[in-house]
Design an enzyme around this catalytic site. Structure first.
Site, PDB file in Angstrom:
ATOM      1  CE1 TYR A  17      -3.032   3.082   0.813  1.00 59.91           C
ATOM      2  CE2 TYR A  17      -2.473   2.826   3.137  1.00 59.91           C
ATOM      3  CZ  TYR A  17      -3.097   3.529   2.123  1.00 59.91           C
ATOM      4  OH  TYR A  17      -3.785   4.671   2.428  1.00 59.91           O
ATOM      5  CB  THR A  46       4.611   2.255  13.772  1.00 58.76           C
ATOM      6  OG1 THR A  46       3.299   2.401  14.343  1.00 58.76           O
ATOM      7  CG2 THR A  46       5.415   1.382  14.726  1.00 58.76           C
ATOM      8  CE1 TYR A  96       3.892  -2.697  12.479  1.00 55.41           C
ATOM      9  CE2 TYR A  96       2.733  -1.092  13.843  1.00 55.41           C
ATOM     10  CZ  TYR A  96       3.369  -1.420  12.666  1.00 55.41           C
ATOM     11  OH  TYR A  96       3.502  -0.472  11.680  1.00 55.41           O
ATOM     12  CB  ILE A 152     -16.537   0.743  16.694  1.00 52.77           C
ATOM     13  CG1 ILE A 152     -16.823   1.412  15.349  1.00 52.77           C
ATOM     14  CG2 ILE A 152     -15.723   1.661  17.610  1.00 52.77           C
ATOM     15  CD1 ILE A 152     -17.408   2.805  15.456  1.00 52.77           C
ATOM     16  NE  ARG A 163      -7.013  -3.424  16.788  1.00 55.24           N
ATOM     17  CZ  ARG A 163      -6.753  -2.777  15.662  1.00 55.24           C
ATOM     18  NH1 ARG A 163      -7.267  -3.213  14.526  1.00 55.24           N
ATOM     19  NH2 ARG A 163      -5.992  -1.710  15.650  1.00 55.24           N
ATOM     20  CG  ASP A 204      -6.440  -0.864  19.293  1.00 55.28           C
ATOM     21  OD1 ASP A 204      -5.468  -0.969  18.521  1.00 55.28           O
ATOM     22  OD2 ASP A 204      -7.613  -1.104  18.951  1.00 55.28           O
TER      23      ASP A 204
HETATM   24  N1  UDP Z   1     -10.726  -0.158  14.362  1.00 53.22           N
HETATM   25  C1  UDP Z   1     -12.058  -0.499  14.550  1.00 53.22           C
HETATM   26  N2  UDP Z   1     -12.628  -1.349  13.635  1.00 53.22           N
HETATM   27  C2  UDP Z   1     -11.944  -1.845  12.584  1.00 53.22           C
HETATM   28  C3  UDP Z   1     -10.590  -1.487  12.410  1.00 53.22           C
HETATM   29  C4  UDP Z   1     -10.016  -0.628  13.330  1.00 53.22           C
HETATM   30  O1  UDP Z   1     -12.716  -0.070  15.496  1.00 53.22           O
HETATM   31  O2  UDP Z   1     -12.533  -2.617  11.811  1.00 53.22           O
HETATM   32  C5  UDP Z   1     -10.136   0.793  15.322  1.00 53.22           C
HETATM   33  C6  UDP Z   1      -8.932   0.251  16.065  1.00 53.22           C
HETATM   34  O3  UDP Z   1      -9.325  -0.487  17.195  1.00 53.22           O
HETATM   35  C7  UDP Z   1      -8.236   1.583  16.411  1.00 53.22           C
HETATM   36  C8  UDP Z   1      -8.511   2.471  15.187  1.00 53.22           C
HETATM   37  O4  UDP Z   1      -9.666   1.897  14.576  1.00 53.22           O
HETATM   38  O5  UDP Z   1      -8.884   2.162  17.513  1.00 53.22           O
HETATM   39  C9  UDP Z   1      -7.383   2.484  14.176  1.00 53.22           C
HETATM   40  O6  UDP Z   1      -7.014   1.128  13.918  1.00 53.22           O
HETATM   41  P1  UDP Z   1      -6.186   0.702  12.636  1.00 53.22           P
HETATM   42  O7  UDP Z   1      -6.082  -0.797  12.666  1.00 53.22           O
HETATM   43  O8  UDP Z   1      -6.796   1.313  11.414  1.00 53.22           O
HETATM   44  O9  UDP Z   1      -4.773   1.381  12.831  1.00 53.22           O
HETATM   45  P2  UDP Z   1      -3.729   1.334  14.072  1.00 53.22           P
HETATM   46  O10 UDP Z   1      -3.996   2.593  14.853  1.00 53.22           O
HETATM   47  O11 UDP Z   1      -3.984   0.070  14.846  1.00 53.22           O
HETATM   48  O12 UDP Z   1      -2.402   1.344  13.402  1.00 53.22           O
END
Ligand code: UDP
Length: 330
Positions: free
Chosen positions: A13, A118, A142, A208, A283, A286
């Protein structure tokens, strides 16, 4: 600008957006990608070597075949949630693989690398906006894998004289306006594409993860940055490394946070679709809020984000997701 550069993960990407900018700027990119998440169609017309960073012979062969001025390293596993479940995969790919790349660079005498790091290196933030000096305390494998690589790059700069720039990305989103390339992971785990897939009926609804964080509406807050703005910072880093020895880190973000529900609302405005969602448990791994202070990249690299509005970012992603040229929904 000219010169040959190796782009590891260039069919992915962010890597494919980088390759487009490199070509437009007059460079000759060569892509090295195992195509586990990348797509050959994302780099049509650009030399593509299918190979894996865990295969030193494949790496040696690509360095033997070209004289590279610099290396961009985008090839990594990127899902926070998966890294908690299978940390061994993350350390092997993201650390051992990158060490193999550094070995190959040293053997070939290539001394400049731009590395994808990151915001996950910061863990749970202690300030509203996060500057590079903020303590680094990852809360998932990660983030640890990326922080380890930043340290390894600093040590290689000291011991072997390489020059390195690590970019700590906040949340990459959007797609090149031409519509030829975009985000196409399988499975997709990121918020913006998952919202748009729900809008298109490609998944029943958006889930979410968590609404009990210490934020205005209880959902996580992130700083979304257009993928082309990430790529333009990488371009600027090459010039910058000409004049600067050592290993350096820069944040890349817009400096504005949006909660998951606010991103969903912005997507509703852009698409005109009332996208169904439900709240699920948190999740693991996070952080509640991650918002960048990118003043360092702006002052040192002369970089400015060009597509900073959340709706503009989602609009460009929406144009891609409605008509993807490759990937699971093409
Ligand atoms: N998230 C969510 N539903 C999804 C994918 C992501 O609620 O289907 C939330 C995730 O828990 C975090 C935010 O969106 O709070 C950003 O997540 P993403 O995986 O896009 O990026 P990250 O911040 O983990 O790199």
């Amino acid at each position: 600008m000219s010169g040959k550069v190796l782009v590891c993960g260039g069919a992915g990407y962010i890597g494919s957006h980088m390759v487009r900018q490199l070509v437009a700027a007059g460079f000759e990119p060569v892509v090295f990608d195992n195509l586990s998440q990348g797509h050959a169609a994302a780099v049509e017309g650009v030399p593509l070597v299918r190979g894996d960073l865990l295969d030193p012979a494949a790496l040696a062969a690509v360095f033997a075949g070209h004289e590279f001025d610099a290396v961009y390293h985008f090839a990594a596993l990127i899902s926070v949630g998966d890294s908690v479940i299978a940390p061994e995969l993350y350390y092997r790919n993201n650390v051992v693989g990158a060490l193999n790349l550094l070995d190959a660079m040293r053997t070939a005498g290539v001394g400049r690398i731009v590395f994808s790091s990151t915001a996950a290196v910061y863990g749970n933030p202690r300030t509203d906006k996060i500057a590079e000096t903020h303590p680094q305390a990852p809360i998932n494998p990660y983030g640890w894998s990326k922080l380890m690589m930043e340290q390894i790059l600093a040590d290689h700069a000291r011991a072997h004289g390489i020059r390195a720039v690590s970019f700590r990305y906040f949340n990459a989103a959007g797609a090149d306006p031409g519509g030829a390339i975009g985000e196409a992971h399988d499975p997709e785990t990121h918020l913006v594409p998952n919202i748009l897939c729900a809008a298109l009926g490609l998944r029943p609804m958006l889930e979410i993860f968590g609404d009990d964080y210490d934020t205005s509406d209880g959902t996580c807050v992130r700083d979304y940055i257009h993928v082309n703005d990430i790529a333009s910072a990488h371009l600027a880093a090459l010039d910058w490394m000409d004049a600067h020895e050592g290993a350096h880190v820069f944040n890349l973000g817009n400096g504005s946070g949006f909660s998951n529900l606010e991103v969903l609302e912005a997507a509703r405005k852009v698409t005109g679709i009332d996208i169904p969602h439900r709240i699920r448990p948190r999740r693991e791994g996070d952080a509640g809020t991650l918002v960048a202070d990118s003043a360092k990249a702006q002052s040192h690299l002369g970089w400015r984000p060009q597509h900073s509005g959340i709706e503009e970012i989602i609009e460009s992603a929406w144009a891609w997701h409605r008509a993807p040229k490759y990937g699971p929904f093409a």
